[in-house]
Design a protein around this motif. Structure first.
Motif, short mmCIF file in Angstrom:
data_model
loop_
_atom_site.label_atom_id
_atom_site.label_comp_id
_atom_site.label_asym_id
_atom_site.label_seq_id
_atom_site.Cartn_x
_atom_site.Cartn_y
_atom_site.Cartn_z
N GLU A 24 91.90 127.38 -25.08
CA GLU A 24 90.86 126.49 -25.60
C GLU A 24 90.41 125.46 -24.56
O GLU A 24 90.88 125.43 -23.43
CB GLU A 24 91.35 125.80 -26.89
N ALA A 25 89.50 124.60 -25.03
CA ALA A 25 88.93 123.61 -24.13
C ALA A 25 90.00 122.62 -23.64
O ALA A 25 89.91 122.11 -22.52
CB ALA A 25 87.81 122.85 -24.84
N ALA A 26 91.01 122.37 -24.47
CA ALA A 26 92.09 121.47 -24.05
C ALA A 26 92.80 122.04 -22.83
O ALA A 26 93.10 121.32 -21.87
CB ALA A 26 93.09 121.27 -25.18
N GLN A 29 90.66 121.60 -19.83
CA GLN A 29 90.68 120.22 -19.32
C GLN A 29 91.91 119.98 -18.45
O GLN A 29 91.84 119.33 -17.40
CB GLN A 29 90.70 119.23 -20.50
N LEU A 172 89.86 118.64 -38.25
CA LEU A 172 89.13 118.91 -37.01
C LEU A 172 89.11 117.67 -36.11
O LEU A 172 89.47 117.75 -34.93
CB LEU A 172 87.69 119.34 -37.32
N VAL A 176 91.05 116.86 -32.47
CA VAL A 176 90.35 116.46 -31.25
C VAL A 176 90.94 115.17 -30.69
O VAL A 176 91.12 115.02 -29.47
CB VAL A 176 88.83 116.32 -31.53
N VAL A 179 93.91 115.93 -28.61
CA VAL A 179 93.60 116.42 -27.26
C VAL A 179 93.15 115.25 -26.38
O VAL A 179 93.58 115.12 -25.22
CB VAL A 179 92.51 117.51 -27.31
N PRO A 243 83.22 123.63 -38.54
CA PRO A 243 82.84 125.01 -38.87
C PRO A 243 83.85 126.06 -38.39
O PRO A 243 83.47 127.23 -38.23
CB PRO A 243 81.52 125.15 -38.12
N PHE A 244 85.08 125.67 -38.15
CA PHE A 244 86.08 126.61 -37.65
C PHE A 244 87.03 127.02 -38.77
O PHE A 244 87.12 126.35 -39.80
CB PHE A 244 86.85 126.01 -36.47
N LEU B 38 82.34 128.04 -28.42
CA LEU B 38 82.47 126.64 -28.83
C LEU B 38 83.75 126.50 -29.65
O LEU B 38 83.89 127.12 -30.70
CB LEU B 38 81.25 126.27 -29.69
N ASP B 39 84.70 125.71 -29.17
CA ASP B 39 85.91 125.47 -29.97
C ASP B 39 85.85 124.05 -30.53
O ASP B 39 84.85 123.36 -30.37
CB ASP B 39 87.19 125.77 -29.19
N SER B 40 86.94 123.63 -31.17
CA SER B 40 86.89 122.36 -31.89
C SER B 40 86.58 121.18 -30.98
O SER B 40 85.77 120.31 -31.32
CB SER B 40 88.22 122.12 -32.62
N LEU B 41 87.19 121.18 -29.82
CA LEU B 41 86.97 120.07 -28.88
C LEU B 41 85.52 120.06 -28.42
O LEU B 41 84.86 119.01 -28.39
CB LEU B 41 87.91 120.25 -27.68
N GLY B 42 85.03 121.24 -28.05
CA GLY B 42 83.64 121.36 -27.61
C GLY B 42 82.68 120.98 -28.72
O GLY B 42 81.65 120.35 -28.47
N PHE B 43 83.01 121.33 -29.94
CA PHE B 43 82.12 121.06 -31.06
C PHE B 43 81.98 119.56 -31.31
O PHE B 43 80.87 119.05 -31.49
CB PHE B 43 82.65 121.76 -32.32
N VAL B 44 83.10 118.86 -31.31
CA VAL B 44 83.04 117.42 -31.56
C VAL B 44 82.31 116.72 -30.41
O VAL B 44 81.51 115.81 -30.62
CB VAL B 44 84.45 116.84 -31.78
#
Lengths: 328, 86
Positions: A24-26, A29, A172, A176, A179, A243-244, B38-44
């Motif tokens: 994921e984005a974490a 990063q 959600l 975030v 992270v 929306p996940f 788009l994941d949760s971090l990207g979405f927020v």
């Protein structure tokens, strides 16, 4: 043979050799942070490595940075610990990886293996700590960087950062926040490991305060309307990753024999004397539903697989069934 | 046929994805959620950026996943929000 405990200390190394298990984005990063600091990324292990056609921010960034990318599932393979040793890894970092790391692998890096856990330890060990914290009505939460040991989430704590949970927060947004607070802690860990690894804190967890949460969903996933509104709303927040996909799904009730999952609900602060589960008036796209002490506004529901405004499917005068898991 | 303004909006959102969120979106109709781009971090972060750059406000209670399905739908959502306000 080098003694892994007392062998050459990496203070003399300007650059650490890091094996990163990340998703994921974490994870992306953290990879960016490691690269910016000039450390050597031995490999990035991510599920996207074995699925080149699926999107993977970690794999894409690793490729752009020229880092080797290994399939995440290799971590479970027999003999993988030898590969880690052969690669002379200083630090193994786990950021949102989906795989449990075997004990032999955990011990194969010089300075140890560390995990970013999205919850305060020792209180919220195990799965879905964010959802459990919201379900239990916590008003603060934390992210913890801990050394990994064979027992899940039980290793010594290096760093922890806490933050408030606001009433408007959902699973959600709390995820975030974890992270956002956790990545700087990983950076701190890396910086300390590079300069003075003996200074990495190792605070033993107080086992008497440990709670471990497994796969189960509380209340069997059922909304219990005869509970206080606070509890009903907290359960919906705990499942709200819109929306996940929610790992718990959404809490369900039954109206006229039909299953209705409540996806978004908020408190009104208005006391009510109606029977719990009674559907009252329509407010915009929402409907008011009675709990033990006050009305809640149910905004969005999932019915027949469709996410819709509650007023599209719930009518004043209807009653959520309470006989099946609905009573305390 | 899309208006010039909507086309410009789509390009701005595509640039936001590439430059700020560091997400390369293959096309304006790529499904951001189903593909996992788009994941949760990207979405927020996306919501924050949309509020900051386009002056819109997204109510979490009424958040509609369809509005964030693609760059096209995000642009349409912003356009609709602007028209509702102004």
């Amino acid at each position: 043979m080098i003694d892994r405990t007392t062998g050459p200390r990496p203070e003399s190394r300007a650059r650490l050799r890091i094996l990163l298990l990340a998703e994921e984005a974490a994870g992306a990063q953290v990879l960016r942070m490691i690269a910016e600091r000039g450390h050597v990324v031995v490999a990035v292990m991510t599920s996207g490595a074995a699925r080149p056609d699926s999107p993977s921010p970690v794999r894409d960034l690793a490729e752009r940075l020229g880092c080797p990318c290994w399939p995440a599932e290799w971590v479970r393979e027999r003999g993988f610990s030898e590969r880690v040793r052969a690669a002379d890894v200083d630090l193994l970092l786990n950021v949102h990886s989906l795989y449990l790391v075997p004990g032999a692998v955990l011990n194969a890096s010089r300075l140890g293996s560390y995990n970013m856990h999205p919850g305060p330890l020792p209180e919220y060990a195990g799965r879905n700590p964010v959802s459990w914290a919201l379900f239990r009505g916590e008003t603060t939460h934390a992210v913890t960087i801990h050394r990994m040991v064979p027992e899940v989430d039980a290793g010594p704590i290096a760093y922890q950062a806490s933050f408030d949970i606001e009433e408007r927060d959902s699973a959600l947004t709390v995820s975030v926040k974890c992270v956002q607070a956790g990545v700087p802690l990983i950076a701190r860990l890396v910086d300390t490991a590079a300069t003075n690894p003996a200074a990495i804190p190792a605070i033993a967890q107080n086992r008497s305060r440990r709670s471990y949460y497994g796969r189960d969903v509380p209340q069997g996933g059922q909304l219990i309307w005869p509970r206080p509104a606070r509890d009903v709303v907290n359960f919906t927040r705990a499942c709200d990753y819109v929306p996940f996909r929610s790992p718990w799904g959404h809490p369900v009730g039954r109206v006229d024999g039909r299953q209705v999952a409540v996806v978004k609900a908020t408190r009104t602060g208005v006391r009510c004397a109606a029977p719990p589960g009674a559907v009252s008036d329509v407010v915009g796209g929402a409907v008011r539903v009675a709990c033990a002490d006050e009305w809640v506004l149910v905004h969005r529901v999932l019915t027949d697989g469709q996410l819709v405004y509650a007023s599209r499917t719930l009518r004043p005068g209807q009653q959520f069934e309470t006989e099946n898991g609905g009573r305390e | 046929m899309i208006t010039q303004e909507l086309a410009g909006l789509r390009n701005q959102i595509a640039a936001l994805f590439a430059d700020v969120l560091k997400i390369e979106v293959p096309s304006h109709d790529t499904n951001l959620l189903a593909t996992g781009l788009l994941d949760s971090l990207g979405f927020v972060e996306l919501l924050l950026q949309l509020e900051r750059r386009f002056g819109i406000h997204v109510e979490m209670e009424s958040l509609e996943p369809e509005d964030f399905r693609s760059i096209e739908s995000i642009a349409a959502f912003i356009e609709a929000q602007r028209q509702a306000v102004g």
